[in-house]
Write an enzyme that holds these catalytic residues in place. Sequence first.
Site, PDB file in Angstrom:
ATOM      1  N   ALA A 138       0.819  -1.219   0.000  1.00  0.00           N
ATOM      2  CA  ALA A 138       0.000   0.000   0.000  1.00  0.00           C
ATOM      3  C   ALA A 138       0.850   1.265   0.000  1.00  0.00           C
ATOM      4  O   ALA A 138       0.416   2.309  -0.497  1.00  0.00           O
ATOM      5  CB  ALA A 138      -0.932  -0.010   1.214  1.00  0.00           C
ATOM      6  N   GLY A 139       2.076   1.191   0.534  1.00  0.00           N
ATOM      7  CA  GLY A 139       2.960   2.353   0.514  1.00  0.00           C
ATOM      8  C   GLY A 139       3.325   2.746  -0.907  1.00  0.00           C
ATOM      9  O   GLY A 139       3.311   3.930  -1.259  1.00  0.00           O
ATOM     10  N   HIS A 140       3.627   1.750  -1.745  1.00  0.00           N
ATOM     11  CA  HIS A 140       3.956   2.042  -3.145  1.00  0.00           C
ATOM     12  C   HIS A 140       2.738   2.604  -3.878  1.00  0.00           C
ATOM     13  O   HIS A 140       2.858   3.528  -4.685  1.00  0.00           O
ATOM     14  CB  HIS A 140       4.395   0.766  -3.877  1.00  0.00           C
ATOM     15  CG  HIS A 140       5.658   0.170  -3.368  1.00  0.00           C
ATOM     16  ND1 HIS A 140       5.697  -1.008  -2.659  1.00  0.00           N
ATOM     17  CD2 HIS A 140       6.948   0.587  -3.475  1.00  0.00           C
ATOM     18  CE1 HIS A 140       6.954  -1.296  -2.357  1.00  0.00           C
ATOM     19  NE2 HIS A 140       7.730  -0.356  -2.836  1.00  0.00           N
ATOM     20  N   GLY A 194       9.049   7.544  -1.640  1.00  0.00           N
ATOM     21  CA  GLY A 194       8.515   7.439  -0.289  1.00  0.00           C
ATOM     22  C   GLY A 194       9.445   8.064   0.745  1.00  0.00           C
ATOM     23  O   GLY A 194      10.669   8.011   0.623  1.00  0.00           O
ATOM     24  N   GLU A 195       8.855   8.644   1.773  1.00  0.00           N
ATOM     25  CA  GLU A 195       9.649   9.277   2.836  1.00  0.00           C
ATOM     26  C   GLU A 195      10.208   8.275   3.837  1.00  0.00           C
ATOM     27  O   GLU A 195      11.025   8.647   4.680  1.00  0.00           O
ATOM     28  CB  GLU A 195       8.812  10.350   3.540  1.00  0.00           C
ATOM     29  CG  GLU A 195       8.533  11.543   2.646  1.00  0.00           C
ATOM     30  CD  GLU A 195       7.774  12.672   3.330  1.00  0.00           C
ATOM     31  OE1 GLU A 195       7.328  12.481   4.494  1.00  0.00           O
ATOM     32  OE2 GLU A 195       7.612  13.732   2.701  1.00  0.00           O
ATOM     33  N   SER A 198       6.939  -2.067   4.385  1.00  0.00           N
ATOM     34  CA  SER A 198       8.187  -2.318   3.669  1.00  0.00           C
ATOM     35  C   SER A 198       8.092  -3.672   2.994  1.00  0.00           C
ATOM     36  O   SER A 198       7.531  -4.613   3.562  1.00  0.00           O
ATOM     37  CB  SER A 198       9.369  -2.328   4.646  1.00  0.00           C
ATOM     38  OG  SER A 198      10.532  -2.857   4.022  1.00  0.00           O
ATOM     39  N   SER A 199       8.658  -3.778   1.784  1.00  0.00           N
ATOM     40  CA  SER A 199       8.688  -5.084   1.122  1.00  0.00           C
ATOM     41  C   SER A 199       9.439  -6.099   1.980  1.00  0.00           C
ATOM     42  O   SER A 199       9.154  -7.296   1.948  1.00  0.00           O
ATOM     43  CB  SER A 199       9.352  -4.963  -0.253  1.00  0.00           C
ATOM     44  OG  SER A 199       8.655  -4.024  -1.049  1.00  0.00           O
TER      45      SER A 199
END
Length: 282
Positions: A39-41, A151-152, A189-190
């Site tokens: 979801a971050g990507h 991403g930060e 994180s992956s």
Amino acid sequence: MTHRMHIVRTPAELRAAVLAWQQQGKRVALVPTMGALHAGHLALVTKGLTMADVAVASIFVNPKQFGPGEDLERYPRDERGDAVKLAGAGCSLLYAPDVATMYPPGFASFVRVSGLPDLLCGRVRPGHFDGVATVVAKLLCAAQADVAVFGEKDWQQLAIIRRMAADLDIATAIAGCAIVRDADGLALSSRNAYLSADERARALGLPRALMATREAILAGMPVAAALAAGERGIKAAGFARLDYLELVDGETLHSMGAPAQGARLMAAGVIGTTRLIDNIAL
């Protein structure tokens, strides 16, 4: 309805597609990734679409940013699943080159930003950020998008890319996107996929220590004492190694002895065999 998304494999195809949109008066956002998307990507794609009309993502597991003994071979890869996620997020194009396309025989150039890569993660991952700067420079040159979104969570990487883009007169604007966290606070994180259930629970020591350290500093505790308490918290959570917990200037990444505008708390440590990083604004 799922968005229609094409996949291209060469820099020429990528450039042609981006240029065609730009000639139609559309702004294009580039989202560089190493795949294994979460979801971050997808938040990077969403952010890109607030700044541009079209989103283009790249997936390339870059061997030049992995050191000896790091997890290049086992880094998670799922291009088909990633493509479905990207299309669902509204991405219009996926650039997925292979290693021979990115680094053909005779490849002999690299990009090095001085100073910034030697701090924080650079101390334990020498050469890592040269690999990052080189691959990102290639992606920015090939795409020539209007904006690129990073991403930060990888704040040091973002600072290095901003510096590089400014120094090399790269016209693509560099944008950061806020960290996406699980409900319990762990940054997505992956590499979280490597964590056992027990390690996943103990990994929360990292964001919790960052929050506690921030609260202590804002409440007036001296920075050194607050950082020492935070380090104890991370070690108590069961981290095998703490690489750093530092208060730094968000742009220069230099350590700060007192809170100031633009400061960030940065942390990295190893739980089990997995290295996790995190940061928060002060």
